[in-house]
Motif scaffolding. Sequence first.
Motif, PDB file in Angstrom:
ATOM      1  N   TYR A  22       0.851  -1.188   0.000  1.00 50.16           N
ATOM      2  CA  TYR A  22       0.000   0.000   0.000  1.00 50.16           C
ATOM      3  C   TYR A  22       0.884   1.234   0.000  1.00 50.16           C
ATOM      4  N   SER A  23       0.308   2.365  -0.407  1.00 55.16           N
ATOM      5  CA  SER A  23       1.058   3.616  -0.495  1.00 55.16           C
ATOM      6  C   SER A  23       0.395   4.679   0.366  1.00 55.16           C
ATOM      7  N   VAL A  24       1.245   5.464   1.043  1.00 55.26           N
ATOM      8  CA  VAL A  24       0.780   6.555   1.892  1.00 55.26           C
ATOM      9  C   VAL A  24       1.415   7.841   1.378  1.00 55.26           C
ATOM     10  N   ALA A  25       0.596   8.886   1.205  1.00 64.23           N
ATOM     11  CA  ALA A  25       1.094  10.201   0.795  1.00 64.23           C
ATOM     12  C   ALA A  25       1.202  11.080   2.036  1.00 64.23           C
ATOM     13  N   THR A  26       2.338  11.750   2.181  1.00 63.50           N
ATOM     14  CA  THR A  26       2.538  12.696   3.282  1.00 63.50           C
ATOM     15  C   THR A  26       2.915  14.047   2.686  1.00 63.50           C
ATOM     16  N   HIS A  27       2.738  15.094   3.477  1.00 63.07           N
ATOM     17  CA  HIS A  27       3.141  16.444   3.091  1.00 63.07           C
ATOM     18  C   HIS A  27       4.156  16.954   4.085  1.00 63.07           C
ATOM     19  N   GLN A  28       5.085  17.765   3.601  1.00 65.22           N
ATOM     20  CA  GLN A  28       6.111  18.342   4.461  1.00 65.22           C
ATOM     21  C   GLN A  28       5.458  19.284   5.463  1.00 65.22           C
ATOM     22  N   TYR A  29       5.815  19.129   6.727  1.00 65.47           N
ATOM     23  CA  TYR A  29       5.335  20.048   7.751  1.00 65.47           C
ATOM     24  C   TYR A  29       6.486  20.377   8.667  1.00 65.47           C
ATOM     25  N   PRO A  30       6.729  21.593   9.003  1.00 65.47           N
ATOM     26  CA  PRO A  30       6.031  22.780   8.500  1.00 65.47           C
ATOM     27  C   PRO A  30       6.345  23.005   7.028  1.00 65.47           C
ATOM     28  N   PRO A  31       5.530  23.847   6.366  1.00 62.73           N
ATOM     29  CA  PRO A  31       5.764  24.099   4.947  1.00 62.73           C
ATOM     30  C   PRO A  31       7.125  24.749   4.731  1.00 62.73           C
ATOM     31  N   PRO A  32       7.602  24.748   3.489  1.00 61.46           N
ATOM     32  CA  PRO A  32       8.901  25.361   3.200  1.00 61.46           C
ATOM     33  C   PRO A  32       8.927  26.833   3.636  1.00 61.46           C
ATOM     34  N   PRO A  33      10.112  27.364   3.932  1.00 57.59           N
ATOM     35  CA  PRO A  33      10.187  28.769   4.351  1.00 57.59           C
ATOM     36  C   PRO A  33       9.758  29.718   3.237  1.00 57.59           C
ATOM     37  N   PRO A  34       9.379  30.930   3.607  1.00 55.61           N
ATOM     38  CA  PRO A  34       8.947  31.899   2.583  1.00 55.61           C
ATOM     39  C   PRO A  34      10.097  32.269   1.643  1.00 55.61           C
ATOM     40  N   ASP A  35       9.734  32.597   0.406  1.00 60.43           N
ATOM     41  CA  ASP A  35      10.745  33.030  -0.551  1.00 60.43           C
ATOM     42  C   ASP A  35      11.049  34.519  -0.339  1.00 60.43           C
ATOM     43  N   ALA A  36      11.770  35.145  -1.260  1.00 61.39           N
ATOM     44  CA  ALA A  36      12.166  36.553  -1.128  1.00 61.39           C
ATOM     45  C   ALA A  36      10.953  37.484  -1.081  1.00 61.39           C
ATOM     46  N   ASN A  37       9.840  37.068  -1.695  1.00 60.33           N
ATOM     47  CA  ASN A  37       8.621  37.886  -1.698  1.00 60.33           C
ATOM     48  C   ASN A  37       7.762  37.646  -0.461  1.00 60.33           C
ATOM     49  N   GLY A  38       8.174  36.744   0.405  1.00 62.93           N
ATOM     50  CA  GLY A  38       7.410  36.450   1.613  1.00 62.93           C
ATOM     51  C   GLY A  38       6.313  35.419   1.399  1.00 62.93           C
TER      52      GLY A  38
END
Length: 157
Positions: A54-70
């Motif tokens: 079976y396959s499990v999908a996960t998401h990165q937490y916390p999300p990636p840091p903000p870029d130069a535009n915030g």
Amino acid sequence: MFGAIRAAASRSSVRAFSTTSSRAADLAKLTLIGRLVRDPEVKQTKNEREYVTYSVATHQYPPPPPDANGERAVSSPTFHRIISFSEGSNRYLQTLKKGSSVYVEANYELREPEPNADPTTPQGQRQIFLRHGLIQPMSIETIRVLSWPKNQGEAEE
């Protein structure tokens, strides 16, 4: 009577903090919390031993840091394929449906790429194998449903 118990306990605690390794105490385990990508599938090895994948999908937490535009980029899912050789887990896994939110603990094995393999093939890439009950049949791997899909139509989105 208690002296013998204390002596045995002190010997075992000394061993637990010893600098020499004990292979029986080694552990490689991952914990995942995510959603089932599809219904678990029953398969057989060449020796006709039944297993479930079976396959499990996960998401990165916390999300990636903000870029130069915030602004924060949307985290992309990571897909984990898990193989279960545990008879008890396999019966339970067959009742699960795509979209279920699950908590999984599994042993893992890391395989490095073969030196001369093509990098576009699995043999040329680093692989992590997640397994229930293959190496130690009595080990304590876990899969628990945190929430079921509300309805079949929603699970297939």
